[in-house]
Structures are given as structure tokens and as C-alpha cells.
Design a protein around this motif. Structure first.
Motif, PDB file in Angstrom:
ATOM      1  N   GLN A 283       0.809  -1.216   0.000  1.00  0.00           N
ATOM      2  CA  GLN A 283       0.000   0.000   0.000  1.00  0.00           C
ATOM      3  C   GLN A 283       0.842   1.266   0.000  1.00  0.00           C
ATOM      4  O   GLN A 283       0.304   2.368   0.115  1.00  0.00           O
ATOM      5  N   ASN A 284       2.161   1.140  -0.096  1.00  0.00           N
ATOM      6  CA  ASN A 284       3.033   2.317  -0.128  1.00  0.00           C
ATOM      7  C   ASN A 284       3.133   2.917  -1.514  1.00  0.00           C
ATOM      8  O   ASN A 284       3.786   3.946  -1.698  1.00  0.00           O
ATOM      9  N   PHE A 285       2.533   2.289  -2.500  1.00  0.00           N
ATOM     10  CA  PHE A 285       2.542   2.838  -3.855  1.00  0.00           C
ATOM     11  C   PHE A 285       1.742   4.137  -3.874  1.00  0.00           C
ATOM     12  O   PHE A 285       0.706   4.259  -3.218  1.00  0.00           O
ATOM     13  N   SER A 286       2.225   5.108  -4.634  1.00  0.00           N
ATOM     14  CA  SER A 286       1.492   6.364  -4.775  1.00  0.00           C
ATOM     15  C   SER A 286       0.204   6.168  -5.565  1.00  0.00           C
ATOM     16  O   SER A 286      -0.756   6.914  -5.392  1.00  0.00           O
ATOM     17  N   ASP A 287       0.197   5.162  -6.431  1.00  0.00           N
ATOM     18  CA  ASP A 287      -0.975   4.864  -7.238  1.00  0.00           C
ATOM     19  C   ASP A 287      -1.338   3.403  -6.996  1.00  0.00           C
ATOM     20  O   ASP A 287      -0.507   2.512  -7.197  1.00  0.00           O
ATOM     21  N   THR A 288      -2.566   3.134  -6.542  1.00  0.00           N
ATOM     22  CA  THR A 288      -2.971   1.759  -6.206  1.00  0.00           C
ATOM     23  C   THR A 288      -4.228   1.382  -6.974  1.00  0.00           C
ATOM     24  O   THR A 288      -5.313   1.243  -6.399  1.00  0.00           O
TER      25      THR A 288
END
Length: 508
Positions: free
Chosen positions: A358-363
Motif C-alpha cells: 500500500q506504499n505505492f502512490s498509485d494503487t
């Protein structure tokens, strides 16, 4: 006046009655103009060699003439002055060497001559300082009206393309570009990602797309080896059991025509379900020892290399990727495993996934058609499902040759999955994101710190000229500068010519 029998020396022309040309030569006008001109040439354009040289040359004139004038003031102001001092002053007015020697060759009651000699020496630094005044650099400026582009896929869905029969059998024409990408990766020719740059330099926005990645482990020490019951004195076989209860066969044989040959590589794939990941790849390899090893020797078995690889679907984020002169510069690329967010039956043929990281800027939600998932397994099985036989030493199967000759089979699997990910970026449902295009433009920067010395020297030289003019006026002397006329005058007529004559800077 007594002249010791010499013919009378005519009195000098009164300064007020001089012609303008004589006033220019006998006054300080020329030196003042030169000093002002040299000060004016210190500008952002001083990098031009002509102006730099002109500035230094203009500086030299008032300084040398000031030193020459100080020579006469020194000689007249000290009763113990020697004629040899005239030579020291004269040498100082001729260049840096004489100016350097002045500091230890003579003792002057005034510090002004030392300042003049210091200016002469400091002028040597004009050229190197002026050359550093300007700096040139290229700055990337954004080009209006042009955009770079990159493709990404949140959905990978060929729908019913390449499906034959009532049982939805995936045919060879389902995804030909994916097949090409896998083969290219096998031979180290990784398919490039679809980044386009219409200029010399481009950047691309960050994005997340569906991709493929692999994990490989060396399990050579965990392999169980069992000889088959069909072995004979000429042909022998072994079963290699890898973790996961995967069995691979290797054989050796010997005859008079071919000599000793053995299996070089064997591999297989497995998958729990055709529409599920991961796809497992198991590989065993053996080095080729040549005909020196006979059937009674099993040295080639001791060189066993075994690998267990898993291929997963994943989410991949791309950030800070750029392109310069046609060369793609890789930025950061992060990988996240996926989790199923619904059952396939709830959303038709599409299988939906969410990112575990969930650390992605885009999920975004990532999706793939169940038949495309199956097709990935089919294509990988075509590469890695090999048949073992003792004739592999002369095999014409290029896939086997690539696997057996590679120094690192895990790197082959990694190259294949990287090539597959790049293919997925431009899938049938891909979208395009746009970045910026830049062009290099040359800029000139003024480094004002390098102008400090030239400006300081110019100001000190101007102050020197004013100080020498004031000292000459206060002493009541004529402005002789570099003239040798005083040496021709009689003792009692020096430093003035006649009592009624007045120096140029005096009032009537």
C-alpha cells in the motif's frame, strides 16, 4: 644663474601659455583618461580577450607614469637620495620584474611607490581572472507543443481473440507479441518498454501497471538423486527430485560412434490451475565434460545445478524515468505482489487484483482475462517443458541450447519476465500518459567574484594617480613623469626652472 661656462638654458614655457597638445603631454590628462577607460572595460563582456588586454594596457600607462613622477619627488625630497635610486624607480616603471625588485632595493619615505609596484604585479592576474568571469552551461528548457508518451495497462484483455473450439481452447494466435517477448527474453534481447520521446530529452510521469516478476532459488543441495531401473551398461538414467516433489530425468549413454554423451539440461513447468499464479519452473543442468568421461564415470552428476523459480503477476510502479538522445535511462521501479479482490465468476472472464504493497502512490485495481492468464502458462511451458535424452549434447533445440549455455539460468527467467512486463505495458487495453520534452540551450553566467581583483586594482590605480597628482602639487614640482629633462637642468634650477614659473596645478 651660474652655468659654469655652459650656454644658457632657455626657460621652460609657462604652462598657461602651452599649446593644448603640450598641455596634454605635460599634464595628467592622458593618464586620467586611460585610468577611466580601463575602469570602464571591466564589464560582463570582459571575457573578450581584446577588451581584457586593452584594460590592462590602459592600467599600465598611469601606473608607470606615476612611478616615474614619484622618482623625481623621491630624489628632490631626500638629501641623502642617490642617483642610483633613479635607476631603481625607472626599472620599477618598466615592468613586473623591476616592480618586484623595488620592494627590497630602496627605502622610500612614502608608501605610495610600493602601492604602485603592487599594482604592476597585480595586473599580471588580469587575464586569468577575466577568463573565469563568464561560465557557460546548458540548461534543459521545456518545449511547448511537444509531449513524451508512455503506455500502461491496468487491464490485459484480448477477449476471445485466438480462441478455438467450443471449449475455449487458447490457440497460437492469442497473443503473438507476448510469445515474441518471451523468446526475446530467453536469448537476452529484452523487449524495450513503450516509452516515446520526440526530442533530444524527455521525462515521463510516474504510473503503475500490470506486470510479471520472478523469484528463483538455487536448490542444488536439496535434490534427491535416484537411478532408474532401466539403466544398463551403455545407457543409464537418473531421476532428480526437487523441492515441491518435482521430478526431472537425466540420461547418459556411450557408443563407439558418438562417444560419451549426457543430458545437459532439463526443465518443466507446473501450475495449480490454468487461471492462477504462480507458475513454477524447475531446472536441472549439467556441464558438458566431453568424450573424456566414460560410462563408468559419473563426474558430470556431481556438477548438478538445480533451480526452482516462480513466476507471478504483479503491480509495477515506474518513476523518474527519462530518455536522452534515444537512450532510455531507468528510474525507480517497484514491484508489489497481488491479491485477488473477487472471484472470477463475479466479474465474467476478468480476474481482478489489488496491490499488497500500500506504499505505492498509485494503487489501481489490475485485471487480466482468464484466458490471457492461461496463455502465459502455455507460452512458458513451450519454453521450459523439455524432454530429456542422452543426445542433448548435439541437440538442435535452441531453447535447450540457451538454457544449457547460460551462466545463470535464474537470469534467463528474470529477463523473460522483464520482457513480458514491457509487453504488457502496451497491451490491448493500454492507456497513454504524457510527459515533457526538453531541448538544451546554452546560457552564459557572470561569476562576479572573479571581477573583484580587476575592479579593486583599477580603483587603487585611480587613487594612485590622484595621490601622485596631489603630492606633485603640494611639493610645487613640475610634472616631469618619465621625461629626462630634469637631468639636463643645473642644480640651482632644479626642481623648478625659474622662480617666476609655476607648476601646472598651481593657481596664479
Amino acid at each position: 644663474m651660474a652655468n659654469n661656462g655652459s650656454p644658457p638654458i632657455p626657460a621652460a614655457e609657462h604652462p598657461d601659455r602651452m599649446h593644448w597638445y603640450n598641455k596634454l603631454n605635460h599634464g595628467w590628462s592622458l593618464e586620467a583618461c586611460s585610468s577611466i577607460f580601463s575602469l570602464g572595460t571591466i564589464s560582463p563582456n570582459a571575457f573578450i580577450a581584446v577588451l581584457s588586454t586593452a584594460s590592462r594596457a590602459s592600467l599600465v600607462l598611469p601606473v608607470t607614469e606615476s612611478i616615474s613622477q614619484l622618482k623625481w619627488l623621491h630624489l628632490a625630497g631626500k638629501s641623502e637620495s642617490k642617483l642610483l635610486d633613479l635607476q631603481v624607480f625607472d626599472n620599477a616603471s618598466r615592468g613586473p620584474l623591476g616592480a618586484a625588485k623595488f620592494f627590497y632595493s630602496i627605502r622610500s619615505a612614502s608608501f605610495v611607490p610600493y602601492i604602485a609596484c603592487f599594482i604592476t604585479l597585480a595586473a599580471l592576474l588580469f587575464d586569468p581572472f577575466s577568463q573565469q568571469l563568464l561560465a557557460f552551461d546548458e540548461i534543459d528548457t521545456q518545449q511547448q507543443g511537444l509531449s513524451s508518451s508512455a503506455q500502461l495497462s491496468h487491464v490485459y484483455d484480448f477477449q476471445n481473440a485466438g480462441v478455438t473450439g467450443a471449449g475455449n481452447i487458447v490457440g497460437d494466435l492469442r497473443d503473438i507479441p507476448m510469445r515474441t517477448a518471451i523468446i526475446n527474453g530467453l536469448f537476452g534481447q529484452i523487449q524495450p518498454p513503450p516509452f516515446l520521446c520526440p526530442g533530444s530529452k524527455c521525462d515521463f510521469p510516474p504510473f503503475t501497471s500490470l506486470g510479471v516478476y520472478s523469484e528463483c532459488n538455487d536448490v542444488s543441495q536439496q535434490v534427491t538423486v535416484t537411478e532408474t531401473q532401466e539403466s544398463s551398461t551403455v545407457t543409464r538414467g537418473w531421476i532428480f527430485t526437487l523441492p515441491g516433489n518435482v521430478s526431472l530425468l537425466a540420461q547418459s549413454s556411450y557408443d563407439a560412434h558418438r562417444g560419451f554423451v549426457h543430458t545437459l539440461v532439463n526443465s518443466t513447468t507446473s501450475q495449480k490451475q490454468t487461471d492462477d499464479m504462480p507458475i513454477s519452473i524447475s531446472i536441472v543442468r549439467f556441464p558438458s565434460l566431453g568424450a573424456s568421461d566414460g560410462p563408468e564415470k559419473n563426474e558430470w552428476l556431481k556438477m548438478l545445478q538445480a533451480y526452482r523459480c516462480s513466476v507471478y503477476l504483479c503491480g509495477q510502479s515506474y518513476a523518474n524515468w527519462t530518455m536522452a538522445n534515444g537512450t532510455l535511462n531507468r528510474g525507480t521501479q517497484q514491484t508489489s505482489k497481488l491479491k485477488r479482490v473477487d472471484e472470477q465468476s463475479e466479474n465474467g472472464p476478468l480476474i481482478n487484483f489489488g496491490l499488497l504493497d500500500q506504499n505505492f502512490s498509485d494503487t489501481p485495481t489490475l485485471s487480466i482475462h482468464m484466458l490471457d492468464m492461461e496463455n502465459v502458462g502455455v507460452l512458458l511451458s513451450e519454453i521450459f517443458n523439455l524432454k530429456s535424452n542422452s543426445d542433448q549434447g548435439g541437440s538442435e533445440n535452441n531453447y535447450e541450447v540457451s538454457l544449457s549455455n547460460s551462466p545463470d539460468p535464474a537470469a534467463i527467467v528474470h529477463n523473460i519476465t522483464m520482457s513480458m512486463s514491457n509487453r504488457m505495458l502496451s497491451g490491448p487495453n493500454s492507456t497513454t500518459v504524457y510527459g515533457n520534452v526538453y531541448a538544451s540551450q546554452a546560457y552564459v553566467f557572470v561569476q562576479w567574484g572573479w571581477i573583484t581583483l580587476p575592479v579593486t586594482v583599477e580603483l587603487v590605480a585611480l587613487g594612485l594617480l590622484i595621490a601622485v597628482s596631489y603630492m606633485t602639487r603640494r611639493a610645487g614640482h613640475l610634472i616631469w613623469k618619465s621625461s629626462l629633462t630634469p637631468l639636463l637642468l643645473t642644480d640651482d634650477s632644479y626642481p623648478l626652472t625659474d622662480a617666476e614659473d609655476k607648476p601646472f596645478w598651481t593657481t596664479t
